[in-house]
Design a protein around this motif. Structure first.
Motif, short mmCIF file in Angstrom:
data_model
loop_
_atom_site.label_atom_id
_atom_site.label_comp_id
_atom_site.label_asym_id
_atom_site.label_seq_id
_atom_site.Cartn_x
_atom_site.Cartn_y
_atom_site.Cartn_z
N GLU A 3 -15.42 7.88 -42.39
CA GLU A 3 -14.10 8.50 -42.21
C GLU A 3 -13.52 8.10 -40.85
OE1 GLU A 3 -12.07 10.90 -43.89
OE2 GLU A 3 -13.25 10.38 -45.64
N ARG A 4 -14.39 8.10 -39.85
CA ARG A 4 -13.93 7.74 -38.50
C ARG A 4 -13.37 6.32 -38.49
NH1 ARG A 4 -18.18 10.30 -36.41
NH2 ARG A 4 -19.31 8.57 -35.48
N ALA A 5 -14.14 5.42 -39.11
CA ALA A 5 -13.69 4.02 -39.15
C ALA A 5 -12.37 3.91 -39.92
CB ALA A 5 -14.77 3.16 -39.81
N ALA A 6 -12.23 4.69 -41.00
CA ALA A 6 -10.99 4.60 -41.78
C ALA A 6 -9.79 5.07 -40.96
CB ALA A 6 -11.13 5.44 -43.06
N VAL A 7 -9.97 6.15 -40.20
CA VAL A 7 -8.88 6.66 -39.38
C VAL A 7 -8.49 5.65 -38.29
CG1 VAL A 7 -8.30 8.42 -37.65
CG2 VAL A 7 -9.31 9.10 -39.84
N LEU A 8 -9.48 5.15 -37.58
CA LEU A 8 -9.19 4.20 -36.49
C LEU A 8 -8.56 2.93 -37.07
CD1 LEU A 8 -12.31 4.66 -34.19
CD2 LEU A 8 -10.18 5.96 -34.27
N SER A 9 -9.04 2.54 -38.23
CA SER A 9 -8.52 1.35 -38.87
C SER A 9 -7.04 1.54 -39.27
CB SER A 9 -9.41 1.05 -40.07
OG SER A 9 -8.90 0.01 -40.80
N SER A 10 -6.66 2.76 -39.67
CA SER A 10 -5.25 3.03 -39.96
C SER A 10 -4.39 2.87 -38.71
CB SER A 10 -5.06 4.47 -40.45
OG SER A 10 -5.54 4.60 -41.75
N VAL A 11 -4.91 3.33 -37.58
CA VAL A 11 -4.14 3.18 -36.34
C VAL A 11 -3.93 1.70 -36.05
CG1 VAL A 11 -4.04 3.69 -33.87
CG2 VAL A 11 -4.99 5.39 -35.46
N VAL A 12 -4.96 0.89 -36.30
CA VAL A 12 -4.85 -0.54 -36.05
C VAL A 12 -3.89 -1.20 -37.05
CG1 VAL A 12 -6.11 -2.74 -36.13
CG2 VAL A 12 -7.10 -0.76 -34.94
N ARG A 13 -4.04 -0.89 -38.32
CA ARG A 13 -3.25 -1.58 -39.36
C ARG A 13 -1.83 -1.04 -39.48
NH1 ARG A 13 -4.39 -2.08 -45.02
NH2 ARG A 13 -2.95 -3.85 -44.92
#
Lengths: 525, 525
Positions: free
Chosen positions: A106-116
């Motif tokens: 979940e953490r990776a998905a959230v941070l990845s949304s900020v990046v993408r």
């Protein structure tokens, strides 16, 4: 492969005298390479390129490393999802705070949304003072500014900034008068009972890309005109001179800085430039205001919005002066967020690799015992867990024989000490700290130690274990035993050793590797 | 003056409905201006330009504001002193820490050195742990990184970075793999007893300017090639892709990022580019190593070096592994340092302005009393100081009649209440907080209050003061008096009032205005 530039090739020599194996830092200076550097001999085979250099140095490259796709720092428009409001008709990217904390995925998905996409919304963050700082610290460092470590967005009696009134605010980026500008912003909603006060986001990269499409010359003007931003009150006088649209040397959009309120007088431009600038600026402003670009939503207590302040413009509608609306915000930086995401991905890959070892080679024979290597390690991990051992020791028990993978166990049984405890500890050192690796490094020594100090222990060894004891050096003498006992990880290694010895029972049911993933992930974080 | 671009001109309208008078923020959005905006009428005279706009808005400009020289953010090579080592043969720029703390002039000189020359050396900073953070906080905010809030530079047993060994380190900038890169670095020496370990600084702007002079094409290559920097260890994976030499849109040098150790593999460049890049990179590296460019010195315990990490390269010579050398470092940012410097300059200008008022108009008559206005205020300040009043109240006493300047006293004596207490408080509000301005705002009310609650007070008033009492509204009624007494600054205003009343003695010697400057400066900071 074509012959690449010799200095390029040499600069990338991966040998341990050219690069520190711990962190990849280069150990030579570029000027130290000879002026007439050339390839003396080269040999390419089996995916390896071997080069003998004119100065006698020898480099061995994996061809795949040299041919890898270019990586970038993830900060330009490349690889991002440039969006319009309708792209989020099915909901905003984000996660529940509790799930974010508990689950690295979940953490990776959230941070990845900020990046993408430039943002993510965390829900259920306790609506308490200063909690926004905990969110920022979950992926980076708080950037303190003249507004403090954090700032309150609510109606203030004598506001120094329009943000602290109930007025509507058009889409903008924050702190444009700072250089370095804070690259991330967090807004955490504590209360929102006012009528109005809805939040808006606009993808500034998308708006800039539209300008480039519709009016390339205006786009060019905005990338090349330095704009003076200024903020001045009793406690600060901040100035930054930057273009509204920043591009990288390849012309890719890298930063949008858009804040109508803080643009100072543009001076010293050539004659026609002010007109050209204002035409382009107005056209860009009009694009940022297209309704289709503006994502509108309402922050509820416990919502924490995390967004890229070099890309997204944020806005709010006006609200009733007397309504209770209170956000707390802070700034942080994208580089740390990217780092946190890279670590999460590296950890997921490491766990996949370990899980793959358990499922693959681990299914093979374990030194003549009646269990497979994977069963043996899973049993050891389960025993440690059942004994209430701390997580690092459960991990050490679970992974203690990783050094046997890649066929080293066979060597041991053929009478050659493969030093598998060291191999395993070193391999795991990429991902785990010494609290995990050192008991593993000492678990063979612990056997030799126990045979010395506990005669009954040796009597209980399995036949295979008695055989390998000899290969490993036999029981310790007194000096060795005293030195062992003095090691900070000795007690952990002895505990691990006992689980190791008991983890050889056929037909025992153990939890699968997946059971241990959260525990391992937490130790890697 | 030529007719400037209408949007440019309108965007700079200084009227209070276009700009917040408190902080200069614009109160309209650029897109709100009509598409066919034009000047309907213009009138220029007496240094003022008055414009009636096609949409009915009216703007009044001071011509000097429109014609002012362009300001920039002070971050490019423009206006800086690009140096070689010999330029500092007479010593390094800097100050003693105690003087820096006590004297705003010293503080401004130190910060100004960091802006102009890229560095300054503070001496006599207590060689204690964490003291480096206090230095950073004296002009800005600490930037936390993966190395922590601060970092120790000394030999470590298992170093994650070459900095934490005793090896020599070639000139470089720090954290090139961060974006935003920390723009300031501080290094504070706690111990330096090792042989070797001398410090070196190279002006990277100077080196880049030399490259531009000697080989313009190499300079161009370094400004346009994005270089991937990377740092990877167990707790971080940081990446930034930036050119070695960053220029602003006008081509001026703005940032040097030079760190041989952290350059990752350059990939995806067009065919000839790697050769061109490496040739340029090596030439630039060679320039940074010219002995004439490298300033070498030795940090002694208590020395704290503050330097621009976007400009200066720092280096050190090797030192004995066992020698005791311990520096503590931290990062901060240039924007805050520039702001602190601007505030110091603004404060110095404010103090000069006040001192000028005392020396000029202040020498004139004071409402028919036997002392000048300046003598009256200096006496009030001296009385407050002698009474042991806190600094804010000494300042309030000293400045309480600033509202009388510019001829307002004459109006009062002509029977018109000029509200000089409010004028003065408002004028001083640019520089001082409410603890200084509010007792001033209330000092006339305090007279009216005292006349009500202390009959003996009124009997002691001078003739002129009794006259102005009437102009100012006479004694308070009971409701007014109760409201006054409830004001948080009432007690301070009453104290101020009594010094005011006693500060009318002819031929009294008082300290000059200069005596109060440090006290005033401290209240402004």
């Amino acid at each position: 492969m074509n012959t690449p530039s010799p200095y390029w090739l040499r600069d990338n020599c991966p040998c341990p005298s050219c690069r520190d194996p711990r962190n990849g830092q280069k150990l030579f200076q570029i000027h130290e390479l000879p002026a007439d550097l050339a390839v003396a001999e080269r040999h390419e085979a089996d995916g390896r390129l071997e080069v003998l250099w004119s100065d006698g140095h020898r480099s061995v490259y994996r061809s795949q490393d040299l041919a890898a796709a270019p990586e970038d720092d993830g900060r330009t428009e490349r690889g991002k999802r440039l969006w319009e409001a309708a792209d989020f008709d099915n909901g905003l990217p984000g996660a529940d705070w509790a799930a974010y904390l508990a689950d690295p995925g979940e953490r990776a998905a959230v941070l990845s949304s900020v990046v993408r996409s430039g943002f993510a919304l965390l829900r259920g963050v306790p609506p308490a003072e200063r909690q926004v700082l905990a969110v920022a610290r979950s992926f980076g460092y708080v950037r303190e500014t003249n507004y403090g470590e954090l700032f309150d967005v609510r109606v203030e009696p004598d506001p120094t900034n329009l943000a602290f009134t109930s007025a509507a605010i058009a889409p903008h980026t924050d702190n444009p008068y700072r250089d370095p500008v804070p690259t991330l912003q967090l807004l955490h909603c504590l209360r929102n009972e006012a009528r109005g006060g809805d939040s808006g986001l606009v993808d500034g990269f998308r708006a800039a890309a539209l300008l480039r499409e519709e009016s390339p010359e205006d786009f060019a003007v905005l990338t090349r005109t330095p704009v003076p931003f200024v903020f001045r009150d009793r406690t600060a006088e901040l100035r930054a001179e930057r273009p509204l649209i920043g591009v990288d040397p390849r012309g890719r959009i890298r930063e949008v800085r858009f804040n109508n309120r803080s643009i100072d007088t543009l001076r010293g431009l050539p004659d026609a430039e002010p007109d050209a600038f204002y035409a382009a600026y107005r056209r860009f402003a009009a694009i940022t205001l297209r309704p289709g670009l503006r994502l509108t939503f309402r922050l509820r207590p416990g919502d924490c919005l995390v967004f890229d302040n070099t890309r997204l413009l944020h806005a709010r509608t006006a609200f009733e002066q007397d309504g209770h609306r209170h956000l707390q915000g802070c700034y942080a930086d994208l580089d740390s967020l990217h780092s946190a995401l890279a670590l999460l991905r590296r950890q997921a890959a490491a766990l996949d690799e370990l899980e793959g070892l358990f499922a693959g080679e681990g299914a093979g024979e374990y030194l003549g015992e009646a269990v497979t290597l994977a069963e043996h390690m899973l049993q050891a991990g389960a025993l440690a867990e059942a004994a209430g051992a701390p997580p690092h020791l459960v991990a050490a028990a679970l992974l203690h024989d990783v050094g046997h993978f890649h066929g080293s166990g066979t060597e041991l049984m053929a009478g050659r000490d493969n030093r598998h405890s060291h191999t395993g500890a070193d391999r795991l050192g990429r991902w785990f700290g010494p609290e995990v690796t050192e008991p593993i490094r000492l678990h063979v020594a612990a056997k030799r130690y126990l045979c010395t100090v506990e005669p009954a222990y040796r009597a209980g060894l399995s036949a295979a274990s008695e055989y390998t004891l000899q290969v490993q050096g036999g029981p310790m003498d007194e000096t060795e035993a005293a030195a062992f006992a003095a090691h900070p990880a000795a007690a952990d290694a002895v505990a691990l050793r006992r689980w190791d010895d008991h983890a050889k029972r056929p037909a025992t049911t153990t939890p699968p590797f997946a059971h241990f993933r959260p525990l391992l992930a937490a130790l890697m974080g």
